[in-house]
Design a protein around this motif. Structure first.
Motif, PDB file in Angstrom:
ATOM      1  N   VAL A 102       0.684  -2.154 -19.823  1.00 39.39           N
ATOM      2  CA  VAL A 102      -0.068  -2.989 -18.882  1.00 39.39           C
ATOM      3  C   VAL A 102       0.715  -2.904 -17.588  1.00 39.39           C
ATOM      4  O   VAL A 102       1.850  -3.360 -17.507  1.00 39.39           O
ATOM      5  N   THR A 103       0.141  -2.258 -16.596  1.00 35.79           N
ATOM      6  CA  THR A 103       0.934  -2.045 -15.386  1.00 35.79           C
ATOM      7  C   THR A 103       0.088  -2.248 -14.137  1.00 35.79           C
ATOM      8  O   THR A 103      -1.034  -1.747 -14.050  1.00 35.79           O
ATOM      9  N   PRO A 104       0.589  -3.037 -13.188  1.00 35.25           N
ATOM     10  CA  PRO A 104      -0.163  -3.294 -11.964  1.00 35.25           C
ATOM     11  C   PRO A 104       0.081  -2.193 -10.931  1.00 35.25           C
ATOM     12  O   PRO A 104       1.096  -1.503 -10.997  1.00 35.25           O
ATOM     13  N   VAL A 105      -0.857  -2.065 -10.012  1.00 32.64           N
ATOM     14  CA  VAL A 105      -0.698  -1.088  -8.933  1.00 32.64           C
ATOM     15  C   VAL A 105      -1.042  -1.763  -7.615  1.00 32.64           C
ATOM     16  O   VAL A 105      -2.006  -2.528  -7.533  1.00 32.64           O
ATOM     17  N   LEU A 106      -0.248  -1.484  -6.601  1.00 35.31           N
ATOM     18  CA  LEU A 106      -0.567  -1.933  -5.242  1.00 35.31           C
ATOM     19  C   LEU A 106      -0.833  -0.694  -4.405  1.00 35.31           C
ATOM     20  O   LEU A 106      -0.136   0.304  -4.523  1.00 35.31           O
ATOM     21  N   SER A 107      -1.835  -0.762  -3.554  1.00 34.51           N
ATOM     22  CA  SER A 107      -2.125   0.412  -2.731  1.00 34.51           C
ATOM     23  C   SER A 107      -2.178   0.041  -1.263  1.00 34.51           C
ATOM     24  O   SER A 107      -2.582  -1.062  -0.909  1.00 34.51           O
ATOM     25  N   GLU A 108      -1.778   0.992  -0.444  1.00 33.51           N
ATOM     26  CA  GLU A 108      -1.937   0.850   1.007  1.00 33.51           C
ATOM     27  C   GLU A 108      -2.628   2.107   1.504  1.00 33.51           C
ATOM     28  O   GLU A 108      -2.287   3.209   1.112  1.00 33.51           O
ATOM     29  N   TRP A 109      -3.604   1.926   2.368  1.00 33.80           N
ATOM     30  CA  TRP A 109      -4.420   3.056   2.802  1.00 33.80           C
ATOM     31  C   TRP A 109      -4.112   3.459   4.226  1.00 33.80           C
ATOM     32  O   TRP A 109      -3.559   2.690   4.984  1.00 33.80           O
ATOM     33  N   GLY A 110      -4.524   4.668   4.561  1.00 35.75           N
ATOM     34  CA  GLY A 110      -4.433   5.140   5.944  1.00 35.75           C
ATOM     35  C   GLY A 110      -3.014   5.191   6.483  1.00 35.75           C
ATOM     36  O   GLY A 110      -2.739   4.838   7.619  1.00 35.75           O
ATOM     37  N   ILE A 111      -2.122   5.612   5.649  1.00 39.49           N
ATOM     38  CA  ILE A 111      -0.723   5.725   6.045  1.00 39.49           C
ATOM     39  C   ILE A 111      -0.494   7.130   6.608  1.00 39.49           C
ATOM     40  O   ILE A 111      -1.074   8.102   6.128  1.00 39.49           O
ATOM     41  N   SER A 123      -2.047   7.983   1.189  1.00 38.79           N
ATOM     42  CA  SER A 123      -2.124   6.592   0.751  1.00 38.79           C
ATOM     43  C   SER A 123      -0.826   6.281   0.018  1.00 38.79           C
ATOM     44  O   SER A 123      -0.193   7.178  -0.541  1.00 38.79           O
ATOM     45  N   LEU A 124      -0.473   4.998   0.046  1.00 35.55           N
ATOM     46  CA  LEU A 124       0.740   4.582  -0.663  1.00 35.55           C
ATOM     47  C   LEU A 124       0.325   3.909  -1.955  1.00 35.55           C
ATOM     48  O   LEU A 124      -0.629   3.137  -1.985  1.00 35.55           O
ATOM     49  N   LYS A 125       1.079   4.192  -2.973  1.00 38.82           N
ATOM     50  CA  LYS A 125       0.750   3.625  -4.269  1.00 38.82           C
ATOM     51  C   LYS A 125       2.031   3.016  -4.809  1.00 38.82           C
ATOM     52  O   LYS A 125       3.007   3.734  -5.040  1.00 38.82           O
ATOM     53  N   GLY A 126       2.020   1.701  -4.968  1.00 42.64           N
ATOM     54  CA  GLY A 126       3.209   1.055  -5.509  1.00 42.64           C
ATOM     55  C   GLY A 126       3.065   0.863  -7.003  1.00 42.64           C
ATOM     56  O   GLY A 126       2.093   0.272  -7.457  1.00 42.64           O
ATOM     57  N   VAL A 127       4.002   1.418  -7.765  1.00 46.41           N
ATOM     58  CA  VAL A 127       3.850   1.384  -9.226  1.00 46.41           C
ATOM     59  C   VAL A 127       5.163   1.018  -9.897  1.00 46.41           C
ATOM     60  O   VAL A 127       6.243   1.085  -9.297  1.00 46.41           O
ATOM     61  N   TYR A 128       5.064   0.622 -11.148  1.00 41.67           N
ATOM     62  CA  TYR A 128       6.239   0.509 -12.001  1.00 41.67           C
ATOM     63  C   TYR A 128       6.423   1.838 -12.712  1.00 41.67           C
ATOM     64  O   TYR A 128       5.531   2.684 -12.707  1.00 41.67           O
ATOM     65  N   ALA A 129       7.583   1.961 -13.365  1.00 39.29           N
ATOM     66  CA  ALA A 129       7.892   3.252 -13.990  1.00 39.29           C
ATOM     67  C   ALA A 129       6.893   3.627 -15.080  1.00 39.29           C
ATOM     68  O   ALA A 129       6.593   4.800 -15.291  1.00 39.29           O
ATOM     69  N   ASP A 130       6.332   2.598 -15.755  1.00 38.23           N
ATOM     70  CA  ASP A 130       5.434   2.930 -16.870  1.00 38.23           C
ATOM     71  C   ASP A 130       4.058   3.401 -16.397  1.00 38.23           C
ATOM     72  O   ASP A 130       3.187   3.687 -17.204  1.00 38.23           O
TER      73      ASP A 130
END
Lengths: 409, 221
Positions: A102-111, A123-130
């Motif tokens: 179960v892993t959340p993702v944060l995204s940022e666009w237009g980088i 785009s930026l994608k913030g993730v955990y290792a899993d």
């Protein structure tokens, strides 16, 4: 049956004698086989081209994200916005033991990514290792985000293929270089060459993956998260968990668990089964059309052989009078039929292989060509068709009595 | 050689037609026989029965001591192939085969190797003076030549009997005479039994024995 050069010469003679008729009849078989094999090859090529889009993507995955409610619930009006938070991740982990990840993702666009004078949009994608369990990276260089990166909130990134080729046009290992992503500098730790077209918040080849806490801090994201990615344990069907996951999140956020709009639950299993059904249907059509065309060709052969036998009544009568047994006549007609179908059909096989080879050359994919055993099976099918097509005319020929030769005069 | 006892044959095409009404006939080895009769007298039916091309309803037919009755198609084909040579009015050569290929054909069905049957066929064509015509197709030859090819084809299996159905029917009088002379010579030198069906008394006159058939019965021998 007498196996003799003359047997073959005789067959060749009688096929050549009616050259245009043989050609036209053979064309039916030729086209039938060509159609079947070309369709089989085309179908399997298209299928693998489509499946390529799912490359590196776990098949037992679900993604949930929120949206405004569409049903009133517990005194709240419809159209209310709500947000998933890190607590929901914990909740799902605890309350649904069937889930592996179960892993959340944060995204940022237009980088904008910058390195030296080169730039690329990403785009930026913030993730955990899993997160690697969801979309397995195909690392060309370096490594993926690990839990230490997350824990220490290191400003490191794994860049997609397109970013890499734009920022490092001269190639080589970019690991250790610092690139600017938006407002901050990050150290490149890996290059991901995953080219699948399934995109979770952005195409993998245009995404820069960074540790989630980094994005959370730099972009002031608070406790809200964009999406939660889930994978099930082995043997768990993700569709069977949907109801429970909806219930859990609905209770916490006061929306109606039957409100499908409030919580999107995308299940890759569904997507795959839709694809699967699609290709089953396509395959069925391929076989229907291909076999139908071949059958039409075989009926054509049978028909023409019927006409031939009728025309050759006298000749067959003469043969019978001078000592041909009914079996001799039977095998002669069937051999003619087999020769015609085999020759025309082999041409069809060769032609379809050529066409599929050309398609492979043009599309630069190597999945269209039919395999060897398919071709062998097709040839066996042809021989069988030849026998079947020749059977009725041969039986007719066998019934010709030697006296018929004289009666016809 | 040929022994027919009380042969009856009825055709059942709509109305039953009693064609042969008890034929008794003996033909010895080496005879040169003609069967005469008006059309519809049953002479062609008799020839078909002699040639095992057709069945008969009752009576017995012994060919060379063998009872020819209720044979399977395969046996009949084998007897025709080995014991009987046919000569037809319309020659019945296969039009898309050359003369030599036509002559070879009976040997092909006997399973004689290719080279051997070609050799034999050439020998017989030479014997009948057609060596130069071996590679020609039937439609390139005259009637007399075609009939000689047919005779070669009949001879090649060394049959005991040659059955000829109006062998001169499609030939002019000069070639008719030649063909008859040829058949006569074959009868004398090779001791082959010849049965010729004809309605031409000129042809019949050249044979040693004339059998007249009328209305399904032998009326005059």
């Amino acid at each position: 049956m007498r196996l003799d050069i003359d047997t073959y010469r005789e067959i060749a003679d009688s096929l050549v004698r009616n050259r245009s008729r043989s050609l036209l009849t053979g064309f039916g078989i030729f086209w039938g086989l060509f159609m079947l094999l070309a369709l089989i090859g085309g179908g399997q090529g298209l299928k693998s081209m489509l499946l390529k889009n799912f490359e590196g993507f776990a098949t037992n995955t679900a993604i949930v994200w929120e949206s405004a409610t569409t049903k009133p619930c517990k005194g709240f009006k419809e159209g209310r916005r709500w947000h998933m938070s890190y607590k929901d991740v914990e909740r799902l982990r605890k309350m649904v033991p069937e889930l592996e990840t179960v892993t959340p993702v944060l995204s940022e666009w237009g980088i904008t990514a910058e390195y030296g004078t080169s730039t690329a949009s990403c785009s930026l994608k913030g993730v955990y290792a899993d997160y690697a369990n969801i979309e397995s990276p195909k690392l060309k260089y370096g490594r993926y985000i690990n839990s230490t990166d997350v824990l220490l909130e290191r400003k490191v990134c794994v860049i997609g293929k397109r970013i890499y080729t734009s920022l490092f046009p001269e190639g080589g290992d970019p690991c250790g270089s610092f690139i600017k992503l938006g407002t901050a500098y990050y150290q490149v730790i890996g290059v991901d060459f995953n080219s699948g077209n399934i995109s979770i918040n952005g195409n993998a080849d245009q995404a820069a993956t960074v540790p989630l806490p980094v994005i959370r801090k730099i972009y002031n994201r608070g406790s809200y998260i964009d999406i939660i990615c889930l994978t099930g344990k082995k043997g768990i069907r993700m569709s069977s968990l949907e109801e429970r996951i909806r219930q859990i999140l609905a209770r916490e956020h006061y929306f109606d668990p039957t409100d499908k709009q409030a919580l999107f639950y995308l299940n890759t299993e569904q997507v795959f089964s839709i694809m699967d059904n699609l290709f089953k249907g396509v395959n069925f059509l391929i076989w229907l059309v291909g076999l139908g065309t071949i059958l039409a060709g075989a009926i054509g052969v049978s028909n023409i052989m019927m006409v031939t036998v009728k025309e050759r009544t006298t000749e067959i009568g003469i043969r019978r009078a001078i000592g041909a047994t009914p079996k001799d006549i039977l095998s002669q007609i069937i051999m003619e039929s087999i020769s015609l179908t085999l020759m025309a059909g082999s041409a069809g096989i060769v032609f379809s292989v050529l066409v599929l080879q050309t398609v492979e050359k043009i599309t630069k994919q190597s999945t269209f060509q039919i395999n060897f055993w398919t071709a062998i099976a097709a040839a066996a099918l042809l021989a069988l068709l030849g026998v079947v097509a020749g059977l009725a005319p041969a039986v007719r020929a066998m019934q010709i009595k030697p006296v018929d030769a004289m009666r016809d005069e | 050689m040929i022994e027919l006892k009380d042969i009856n044959k009825t055709y059942n095409n709509g109305q039953p037609l009693h064609v042969l009404k008890g034929i008794d006939l003996n033909i010895e080895q080496g005879e040169f026989v003609s069967i005469m009769g008006a059309s519809g007298s049953g002479k062609s039916t008799l020839l078909n029965i002699l040639g095992i091309l057709d069945n008969y309803d009752s009576g017995t037919y012994h060919l060379n001591g063998t009872l020819i009755k209720n044979l399977t198609e395969k046996q009949a084909a084998s007897y025709r192939n080995r014991m009987i040579g046919f000569i037809f009015q319309s020659f019945n050569l296969i039009s898309f085969k050359t003369a030599v290929e036509n002559v070879e054909l009976p040997l092909f069905y006997q399973g004689v190797p290719r080279r051997k049957r070609h050799e034999l066929a050439m020998q017989y064509l030479e014997k009948l003076g057609l060596r130069d015509w071996a590679q020609h197709y039937p439609n390139e030859m005259s009637g007399g030549q075609k009939q000689r090819v047919a005779i070669a084809r009949a001879l090649i299996t060394h049959p005991q009997i040659i059955l000829a159905d109006e062998p001169t029917g499609a030939l002019d009088s000069k070639t008719s005479k030649e063909v008859m002379a040829l058949l006569k010579e074959l009868n004398r030198t090779e001791k082959i039994t010849m049965v010729i069906v004809t309605h031409d008394s000129g042809v019949a006159a050249q044979t040693d024995r004339r059998i007249h058939i009328s209305d399904g019965l032998i009326v005059n021998d």
